[in-house]
Enzyme design. Structure first.
Site, short mmCIF file in Angstrom:
data_model
loop_
_atom_site.label_atom_id
_atom_site.label_comp_id
_atom_site.label_asym_id
_atom_site.label_seq_id
_atom_site.Cartn_x
_atom_site.Cartn_y
_atom_site.Cartn_z
N ASP A 177 1.37 39.37 18.58
CA ASP A 177 2.22 38.63 17.66
C ASP A 177 3.12 39.65 16.97
O ASP A 177 2.84 40.84 16.95
CB ASP A 177 1.39 37.82 16.66
CG ASP A 177 2.23 36.71 16.01
OD1 ASP A 177 1.68 35.95 15.20
OD2 ASP A 177 3.44 36.63 16.30
N ASP A 199 -4.06 30.26 20.86
CA ASP A 199 -4.87 31.33 20.24
C ASP A 199 -5.36 30.81 18.90
O ASP A 199 -4.63 30.05 18.24
CB ASP A 199 -4.03 32.59 20.02
CG ASP A 199 -3.28 32.52 18.69
OD1 ASP A 199 -2.20 31.90 18.67
OD2 ASP A 199 -3.81 33.06 17.68
C1 LIG Z 1 -11.85 28.87 10.26
O1 LIG Z 1 -10.51 28.77 10.72
C2 LIG Z 1 -9.72 29.84 10.39
O2 LIG Z 1 -10.16 30.82 9.87
C3 LIG Z 1 -8.28 29.73 10.67
C4 LIG Z 1 -7.43 30.69 10.09
C5 LIG Z 1 -6.07 30.57 10.29
C6 LIG Z 1 -5.58 29.52 11.08
C7 LIG Z 1 -4.13 29.33 11.17
C8 LIG Z 1 -3.48 30.12 12.23
N1 LIG Z 1 -2.18 29.47 12.29
C9 LIG Z 1 -1.10 30.07 12.70
N2 LIG Z 1 -1.05 31.32 13.21
C10 LIG Z 1 0.28 31.54 13.44
C11 LIG Z 1 0.95 32.66 13.90
C12 LIG Z 1 2.35 32.63 13.97
N3 LIG Z 1 3.02 33.75 14.39
C13 LIG Z 1 4.37 33.74 14.41
N4 LIG Z 1 5.02 34.86 14.81
N5 LIG Z 1 5.11 32.66 14.03
C14 LIG Z 1 4.52 31.50 13.64
O3 LIG Z 1 5.22 30.52 13.31
C15 LIG Z 1 3.07 31.47 13.59
C16 LIG Z 1 2.39 30.32 13.15
C17 LIG Z 1 1.00 30.38 13.07
N6 LIG Z 1 0.11 29.47 12.64
C18 LIG Z 1 -6.42 28.58 11.68
C19 LIG Z 1 -7.79 28.69 11.46
#
Ligand SMILES: COC(=O)c1ccc(CCNc2nc3cc4nc(N)[nH]c(=O)c4cc3[nH]2)cc1
Length: 375
Positions: free
Chosen positions: A90, A270
């Site tokens: 990422d 992911d």
């Molecule tokens: C127990 O569950 C957990 O700990 C947990 C933690 C975080 C997420 C959320 C992860 N979500 C997420 N990751 C991301 C990574 C991203 N990277 C880029 N470059 N652009 C994006 O627009 C983007 C959106 C995201 N949305 C989901 C679950």
């Protein structure tokens, strides 16, 4: 780089294959998250044992520590982490947003305070590309801005325009610094933004496709929005993405969400969730998640799940519960392995169902069993 091998007749699900610098990846695929160059608690041999084809790393974390020049000078990330299969990285924007303090977004890039030592730093599209090139990942994500949820439409529009300008700067950097062809080349994925507005999602997708990348991610999802907003963001983006390139929904999701997304034409996923919840004692089963520390499992000699991998199925729920309560590190390792195996089997079974043309039936019966109240 990507070939669609089969399409399900009754939905948008498709089965594909990606040829990358470090190997082949079958899609739909779940990518275990190895943020700092390690999938927490697991050895690369175990990742191979559970059939992981590709893992995820993070520009932000590896740039801050140990530094991308250190990793580059030691032979790049595959050698450093002793993982010889594909890696997707990422681009850092999202991690700055979710981790760093005192962030300031300007047209130039994102200024922030390093969450480890408090130093002030600046990440730009060009630097993100340089870091990912140094890491030598197979797929590099473009540097984007992930707007918060909720946000005003005006903010979402300005943000996607910035993401498009940054995509152009990434493209210019790639054309100037990266080989165009030959084996071992790094691929680049654009990231569609636009928050919850259908017309903004279309605008973002069209602008990125115009710049032409190797694949496209749907960003700005799994940021706390309701599930139906997450589904709509994908439905409003996919139609404007090329059929013959991979689609990646970032940061999601639960097993039912992943199957719903596959049905909408998404190929790659992911999420830190399977490994993170494992460290708190939550295990996935075909009948829904269980919390292993629960007294109910004190004398339960069954394995976690009938579909568990032998590496974990040799232990009873009672034993793993004991390990957790005793603070044994093996507990974290066994559930991390189990949960990743569960997510990898889910996408492997989805691939099989798509080939057989009965993905919807597979999805419905999985979700029915997974969400029914446990007997
Ligand atoms: C127990 O569950 C957990 O700990 C947990 C933690 C975080 C997420 C959320 C992860 N979500 C997420 N990751 C991301 C990574 C991203 N990277 C880029 N470059 N652009 C994006 O627009 C983007 C959106 C995201 N949305 C989901 C679950």
């Amino acid at each position: 780089m990507f070939e669609v091998l089969a399409r399900d007749p009754s939905c948008n699900a498709r089965r594909g294959r990606m040829e990358l610098a470090h190997g082949t990846v079958e899609t739909p695929i779940f990518m275990p998250v190895g943020t700092q160059g390690s999938v927490k608690t697991l050895h690369p041999d175990e990742l191979e044992l559970l059939g992981s084809q590709i893992i995820l790393g993070n520009t932000y974390h590896l740039w801050l520590r140990p530094g991308h020049e250190v990793i580059r000078d030691l032979g790049a990330l595959h050698k450093f982490a002793s993982w010889d299969r594909p890696i997707l990285t990422d681009s850092g924007g999202f991690q700055v947003w979710s981790l760093a303090k005192l962030r300031k977004i300007t047209d130039e890039g994102v200024r922030f305070q390093n969450h480890i030592d408090g130093s002030r730093m600046m990440l730009t599209p060009e630097l993100s590309m340089e870091i990912q090139a140094s890491l030598g990942s197979d797929i590099a994500m473009l540097f984007d801005e992930c707007p918060p949820y909720p946000c005003e439409r005006k903010y979402a529009e300005k943000s996607l325009d910035l993401t498009t300008r940054w995509a152009k700067r990434c493209k210019d950097w790639i054309e100037k610094n990266q080989p165009r062809s030959g084996e071992g080349i790094q691929r680049h994925f654009g990231i569609v933004q636009g928050s919850i507005w259908a017309d903004l999602r279309e605008k973002s997708a069209r602008e990125l496709v115009n710049l032409d990348f190797d694949g496209y991610a749907i960003g700005g999802v799994s940021v706390g929005e309701p599930e139906e907003e997450m589904m709509k963001a994908v439905e409003h983006s996919v139609p404007f993405l090329p059929e013959d390139k991979p689609r990646y929904a970032m940061g999601l999701g639960t097993p039912p969400q992943i199957l719903e997304m596959i049905g909408r034409g998404v190929d790659m996923f992911d999420c830190v969730m399977p490994t993170r919840v494992a460290r708190h004692g939550q295990a996935f089963t075909l009948d829904g998640p269980i919390h292993i520390k629960n007294l109910a499992y004190e004398r339960d000699e069954r394995p976690i799940c009938e579909s568990s991998h032998p590496h974990v199925a040799r232990f009873s729920r009672a034993y793993i519960r004991h390990l957790f309560r005793a603070g044994e590190i093996l507990a974290l390792r066994l559930l991390s392995f189990h949960n990743l195996h569960f997510f990898l089997r889910l996408t492997a079974n989805a691939r099989q169902a798509i080939s057989e043309g009965n993905f919807l039936e597979f999805k419905e019966s999985f979700i029915r069993r997974y969400t029914q109240a446990k007997s």
